[in-house]
Scaffold this motif. Structure first.
Motif, PDB file in Angstrom:
ATOM      1  N   SER A 191     -18.312  23.891  58.447  1.00  0.00           N
ATOM      2  CA  SER A 191     -18.318  23.017  59.618  1.00  0.00           C
ATOM      3  C   SER A 191     -19.691  22.974  60.288  1.00  0.00           C
ATOM      4  O   SER A 191     -20.021  21.996  60.957  1.00  0.00           O
ATOM      5  N   ALA A 192     -20.488  24.006  60.094  1.00  0.00           N
ATOM      6  CA  ALA A 192     -21.855  23.996  60.624  1.00  0.00           C
ATOM      7  C   ALA A 192     -22.787  23.179  59.736  1.00  0.00           C
ATOM      8  O   ALA A 192     -23.619  22.410  60.223  1.00  0.00           O
ATOM      9  N   GLU A 193     -22.647  23.318  58.437  1.00  0.00           N
ATOM     10  CA  GLU A 193     -23.517  22.608  57.498  1.00  0.00           C
ATOM     11  C   GLU A 193     -23.211  21.121  57.417  1.00  0.00           C
ATOM     12  O   GLU A 193     -24.091  20.314  57.091  1.00  0.00           O
ATOM     13  N   PHE A 194     -21.963  20.759  57.711  1.00  0.00           N
ATOM     14  CA  PHE A 194     -21.548  19.358  57.635  1.00  0.00           C
ATOM     15  C   PHE A 194     -20.956  18.940  58.986  1.00  0.00           C
ATOM     16  O   PHE A 194     -19.745  18.769  59.130  1.00  0.00           O
ATOM     17  N   PRO A 195     -21.812  18.760  59.977  1.00  0.00           N
ATOM     18  CA  PRO A 195     -21.345  18.543  61.355  1.00  0.00           C
ATOM     19  C   PRO A 195     -20.596  17.235  61.569  1.00  0.00           C
ATOM     20  O   PRO A 195     -19.850  17.108  62.543  1.00  0.00           O
ATOM     21  N   ASN A 196     -20.793  16.255  60.681  1.00  0.00           N
ATOM     22  CA  ASN A 196     -20.103  14.971  60.835  1.00  0.00           C
ATOM     23  C   ASN A 196     -18.720  14.966  60.182  1.00  0.00           C
ATOM     24  O   ASN A 196     -17.991  13.983  60.314  1.00  0.00           O
ATOM     25  N   THR A 197     -18.386  16.030  59.475  1.00  0.00           N
ATOM     26  CA  THR A 197     -17.081  16.137  58.840  1.00  0.00           C
ATOM     27  C   THR A 197     -16.113  16.857  59.773  1.00  0.00           C
ATOM     28  O   THR A 197     -16.401  17.959  60.237  1.00  0.00           O
ATOM     29  N   ILE A 198     -14.975  16.224  60.039  1.00  0.00           N
ATOM     30  CA  ILE A 198     -13.930  16.867  60.826  1.00  0.00           C
ATOM     31  C   ILE A 198     -13.030  17.666  59.886  1.00  0.00           C
ATOM     32  O   ILE A 198     -12.522  17.138  58.895  1.00  0.00           O
ATOM     33  N   THR A 199     -12.852  18.948  60.176  1.00  0.00           N
ATOM     34  CA  THR A 199     -11.894  19.763  59.442  1.00  0.00           C
ATOM     35  C   THR A 199     -10.559  19.719  60.178  1.00  0.00           C
ATOM     36  O   THR A 199     -10.491  20.056  61.361  1.00  0.00           O
ATOM     37  N   VAL A 200      -9.510  19.288  59.464  1.00  0.00           N
ATOM     38  CA  VAL A 200      -8.159  19.294  60.021  1.00  0.00           C
ATOM     39  C   VAL A 200      -7.388  20.422  59.354  1.00  0.00           C
ATOM     40  O   VAL A 200      -7.207  20.417  58.137  1.00  0.00           O
ATOM     41  N   LYS A 221     -16.502  22.194  67.547  1.00  0.00           N
ATOM     42  CA  LYS A 221     -15.735  21.053  68.032  1.00  0.00           C
ATOM     43  C   LYS A 221     -15.214  20.204  66.874  1.00  0.00           C
ATOM     44  O   LYS A 221     -14.284  19.399  67.067  1.00  0.00           O
ATOM     45  N   ASN A 222     -15.799  20.341  65.689  1.00  0.00           N
ATOM     46  CA  ASN A 222     -15.348  19.547  64.551  1.00  0.00           C
ATOM     47  C   ASN A 222     -14.287  20.260  63.717  1.00  0.00           C
ATOM     48  O   ASN A 222     -14.019  19.882  62.570  1.00  0.00           O
ATOM     49  N   ILE A 223     -13.654  21.292  64.275  1.00  0.00           N
ATOM     50  CA  ILE A 223     -12.470  21.903  63.687  1.00  0.00           C
ATOM     51  C   ILE A 223     -11.290  21.598  64.597  1.00  0.00           C
ATOM     52  O   ILE A 223     -11.328  21.889  65.796  1.00  0.00           O
ATOM     53  N   VAL A 224     -10.250  20.989  64.011  1.00  0.00           N
ATOM     54  CA  VAL A 224      -9.039  20.661  64.760  1.00  0.00           C
ATOM     55  C   VAL A 224      -7.840  21.091  63.916  1.00  0.00           C
ATOM     56  O   VAL A 224      -7.991  21.500  62.765  1.00  0.00           O
ATOM     57  N   CYS A 225      -6.646  20.997  64.489  1.00  0.00           N
ATOM     58  CA  CYS A 225      -5.467  21.346  63.690  1.00  0.00           C
ATOM     59  C   CYS A 225      -4.300  20.445  64.043  1.00  0.00           C
ATOM     60  O   CYS A 225      -4.334  19.704  65.039  1.00  0.00           O
ATOM     61  N   GLU A 261      -3.465  23.891  76.071  1.00  0.00           N
ATOM     62  CA  GLU A 261      -4.074  23.579  77.362  1.00  0.00           C
ATOM     63  C   GLU A 261      -5.560  23.937  77.394  1.00  0.00           C
ATOM     64  O   GLU A 261      -6.352  23.268  78.069  1.00  0.00           O
ATOM     65  N   THR A 262      -5.932  24.972  76.653  1.00  0.00           N
ATOM     66  CA  THR A 262      -7.334  25.401  76.637  1.00  0.00           C
ATOM     67  C   THR A 262      -8.179  24.511  75.743  1.00  0.00           C
ATOM     68  O   THR A 262      -9.361  24.259  76.036  1.00  0.00           O
ATOM     69  N   TYR A 263      -7.581  24.008  74.653  1.00  0.00           N
ATOM     70  CA  TYR A 263      -8.303  23.152  73.701  1.00  0.00           C
ATOM     71  C   TYR A 263      -7.533  21.847  73.507  1.00  0.00           C
ATOM     72  O   TYR A 263      -7.043  21.553  72.413  1.00  0.00           O
ATOM     73  N   PRO A 264      -7.426  21.046  74.557  1.00  0.00           N
ATOM     74  CA  PRO A 264      -6.560  19.858  74.526  1.00  0.00           C
ATOM     75  C   PRO A 264      -7.019  18.760  73.587  1.00  0.00           C
ATOM     76  O   PRO A 264      -6.224  17.887  73.227  1.00  0.00           O
ATOM     77  N   ASP A 265      -8.293  18.792  73.182  1.00  0.00           N
ATOM     78  CA  ASP A 265      -8.835  17.728  72.333  1.00  0.00           C
ATOM     79  C   ASP A 265      -8.821  18.084  70.845  1.00  0.00           C
ATOM     80  O   ASP A 265      -9.299  17.303  70.023  1.00  0.00           O
ATOM     81  N   GLN A 266      -8.283  19.253  70.502  1.00  0.00           N
ATOM     82  CA  GLN A 266      -8.395  19.721  69.118  1.00  0.00           C
ATOM     83  C   GLN A 266      -7.055  19.977  68.444  1.00  0.00           C
ATOM     84  O   GLN A 266      -7.012  20.613  67.384  1.00  0.00           O
ATOM     85  N   ILE A 267      -5.982  19.453  69.009  1.00  0.00           N
ATOM     86  CA  ILE A 267      -4.654  19.693  68.439  1.00  0.00           C
ATOM     87  C   ILE A 267      -3.877  18.382  68.347  1.00  0.00           C
ATOM     88  O   ILE A 267      -3.866  17.589  69.293  1.00  0.00           O
ATOM     89  N   MET A 268      -3.233  18.168  67.191  1.00  0.00           N
ATOM     90  CA  MET A 268      -2.452  16.964  66.932  1.00  0.00           C
ATOM     91  C   MET A 268      -1.082  17.365  66.375  1.00  0.00           C
ATOM     92  O   MET A 268      -0.750  18.552  66.315  1.00  0.00           O
TER      93      MET A 268
END
Length: 317
Positions: A191-200, A221-225, A261-268
């Motif tokens: 995720s550091a080497e490929f900052p434009n790739t979102i990891t789900v 920020k580019n790691i979500v779940c 609640e702590t990471y509201p933008d990273q969970i789906m």
């Protein structure tokens, strides 16, 4: 004589049990019944999968506005769902290589199946036909069907190539892996080497606790779940007597609500109606509406239900 010790112990147990679960509000309960949903773990298999018409029918019936991000890419589904589809490739090829070459084949980026995938994916990304890769099983040794279980490093040549391609197009890679030290090292590096790739992270990373996800989310920020198959429905379908990890008929567990609640933008959210379970699609959506969403504030519910997915996958509202 009244046994005060017994009643005190019973009261403490009751208090602890209650505190494990979040509380809901009447406003959230009503909103959860009708809020649009983005199902970011919606399988559309070719072999034995539902027809495109059946998929659209279930989505409309359950107010699922968008779906996909895993499974075999299908032209007929893309034609039927149009902008409601989240198209992804890679799982079919990953399975093909696994069954033909075994675990060693999965780390070989020179495999002809993978080379064909990479070439086609470049074209599909460039013309807007796909948005990412997924669902790639790197380590499902304790969290997948027995016949497809395996363990490879997530930072392996073939997966790394997919990250590289996705990075050029601001795409995503959805991974089914498990929490351990190696995965943490690998995913933070990728995720550091490929900052434009979102990891789900499929299923919000099996075997992890909220603190483990918080460690990843706080660093990248580019790691979500996504929270598919984290209630009781999948256990019931499989006849497994296992405690649901995130939510059940008692509601959403407090520790997981704290994480959201702590990471509201990273969970789906998602359903994962794989493996011939599409006839239970409505049950999976109902479980999300009844046992997960009502325990979130209206604003947070909107993010988890669909707004995060709209932003991350660049969907049309």
């Amino acid at each position: 004589m009244i046994n005060l010790g017994f009643w005190l112990a019973l009261s403490i147990i009751s208090l602890i049990s209650t505190s494990l679960y979040a509380q809901h509000s009447s406003e959230s309960v009503e909103l959860a019944k009708t809020i649009p949903i983005a199902d970011v773990h919606m399988h559309t298999y070719f072999r034995g999968g539902p027809t495109s018409s059946a998929i659209l029918e279930q989505m409309d019936k359950n107010n699922v506005r968008w779906g996909g991000a895993v499974g075999d890419y299908r032209d007929d589904v893309a034609d039927k769902l149009k902008v409601r589809y989240i198209p992804a490739v890679g799982q079919m090829e990953f399975m093909e290589v696994f069954f033909s070459r075994g675990v060693s084949g999965l780390v070989d980026d020179e495999n002809l199946t993978f080379k064909r995938l990479f070439k086609n994916a470049e074209e599909q990304f460039s013309n807007g036909a796909i948005k990412g890769f997924g669902e790639l099983h790197t380590n499902n040794s304790l969290s997948g069907p027995i016949n497809i279980r395996r363990t490879i490093r997530t930072d392996s040549p073939a997966v790394r190539k997919m990250y590289s391609i996705a990075n050029k197009y601001n795409g995503f890679v959805q991974l089914h892996s498990q929490h351990d030290e190696n995965f943490t090292i690998d995913i933070l590096k990728l995720s550091a080497e490929f900052p434009n790739t979102i990891t789900v992270l499929s299923h919000c990373l099996p075997l992890s606790q909220p603190k483990d996800l918080a460690n990843l989310f706080s660093k990248r920020k580019n790691i979500v779940c996504e929270l598919s198959a984290q209630g009781s429905t999948h256990n019931k379908i499989q006849g497994i007597n296992r405690t649901a990890r995130v939510f059940d008929d008692n509601g959403l567990k407090q520790a997981w609500k704290n994480l959201i609640e702590t990471y509201p933008d990273q969970i789906m959210i998602g359903t994962d109606a794989c493996c011939g379970w599409f006839n239970s699609y409505g049950d999976m959506v109902a479980e999300i509406r009844n046992n997960l969403l009502p325990y979130l504030s209206p604003e947070l519910m909107e993010k988890v239900a669909y707004r995060n997915a709209v932003r991350i996958f660049k969907l049309n509202e």
